[in-house]
Write a protein that holds these residues in place. Structure first.
Motif, short mmCIF file in Angstrom:
data_model
loop_
_atom_site.label_atom_id
_atom_site.label_comp_id
_atom_site.label_asym_id
_atom_site.label_seq_id
_atom_site.Cartn_x
_atom_site.Cartn_y
_atom_site.Cartn_z
N LYS A 67 0.85 -1.21 0.00
CA LYS A 67 0.00 0.00 0.00
C LYS A 67 0.88 1.25 0.00
CE LYS A 67 -3.91 -2.22 0.29
NZ LYS A 67 -4.78 -2.34 -0.88
N LYS A 102 2.08 1.72 -3.48
CA LYS A 102 0.97 2.14 -4.35
C LYS A 102 0.60 3.60 -4.14
CE LYS A 102 -3.70 0.88 -5.75
NZ LYS A 102 -4.77 -0.09 -5.62
N TYR A 103 0.64 4.06 -2.88
CA TYR A 103 0.21 5.42 -2.57
C TYR A 103 1.40 6.34 -2.24
CZ TYR A 103 -4.31 3.23 -2.61
OH TYR A 103 -5.42 2.53 -3.00
N ARG A 115 -3.32 7.22 3.96
CA ARG A 115 -4.05 6.54 2.88
C ARG A 115 -3.72 5.05 2.84
NH1 ARG A 115 -5.92 7.65 -2.59
NH2 ARG A 115 -7.16 5.80 -3.03
N SER A 116 -2.45 4.73 3.01
CA SER A 116 -2.02 3.33 3.02
C SER A 116 -2.65 2.57 4.18
CB SER A 116 -0.50 3.24 3.10
OG SER A 116 0.10 3.87 1.99
N GLU A 135 -6.43 2.03 3.48
CA GLU A 135 -6.62 1.00 2.46
C GLU A 135 -6.32 -0.39 3.00
OE1 GLU A 135 -8.12 1.42 -0.46
OE2 GLU A 135 -8.33 3.55 0.01
N LYS A 174 -9.26 -1.40 5.22
CA LYS A 174 -10.42 -1.80 4.41
C LYS A 174 -10.25 -3.22 3.88
CE LYS A 174 -11.39 1.32 1.25
NZ LYS A 174 -11.37 2.54 0.40
N ASP A 175 -9.06 -3.51 3.35
CA ASP A 175 -8.79 -4.86 2.84
C ASP A 175 -8.85 -5.88 3.97
OD1 ASP A 175 -8.39 -3.74 0.37
OD2 ASP A 175 -6.23 -4.12 0.32
#
Length: 159
Positions: free
Chosen positions: A50, A53-54, A60-61, A64, A67-68
């Motif tokens: 994450k 990706k971010y 944000r990481s 995310e 959430k996963d």
């Protein structure tokens, strides 16, 4: 960020020198865990993905990952908690979907977490100790009270 080195199974100490705190994302982020080691390592791996990706955006990481973690059938069975930090924020991430930034910047997890948290907050309020000394003192208090916490402390500091 600090972590003790004790690994316990039930009431048996299996290891004294585990490393529960590590550097992530090119040493720009710290991560610590409590709970099942294999589960935590899986979560670190996902969290590092994450971060990539971010572009290193910690919040944000973390959101995310949470959430996963909450929605994925396999991940939601993982039994661990994470604390992640960069120079801007310290966040607690749980499998219940929580991403929590404390009001005072002090966060703790694990068996001795409550003791370390209380000690750190008291030291912040009533001493002029630097952050690293506060963390070491709080861990010393925790390992003196909690039988699942030892004094083999790993401490990582971001510049």
């Amino acid at each position: 960020m600090a972590g003790d080195g004790q690994v316990s199974t039930g009431d048996t100490i299996m290891k004294h020198s585990a490393r529960k705190v590590r550097r992530l994302y090119g040493d720009k982020v710290l991560g610590g865990f409590a709970g099942a080691t294999a589960d935590a390592l899986t979560l670190f791996e996902k969290f590092e993905g994450k971060l990539e990706k971010y572009s290193g955006n910690l919040t944000r990481s973390a959101v995310e990952l949470a959430k996963d973690w909450r929605s994925d059938r396999v991940l939601r069975r993982l039994e661990a908690m994470l604390i992640v930090a960069d120079t801007e924020a310290t966040l607690l991430i749980t499998g219940a979907g929580d991403v929590i930034e404390s009001d005072d910047g002090v966060t703790a997890i694990g068996s001795g977490g409550g003791y370390a948290l209380a000690a750190a907050r008291a030291l912040l309020e009533h001493s002029d100790l630097a952050a690293e000394a506060t963390v070491r003192a709080a861990m010393k208090v925790a390992c003196g009270i909690c039988v699942y916490t030892n004094d083999q402390v790993t401490l990582e500091v971001l510049p």
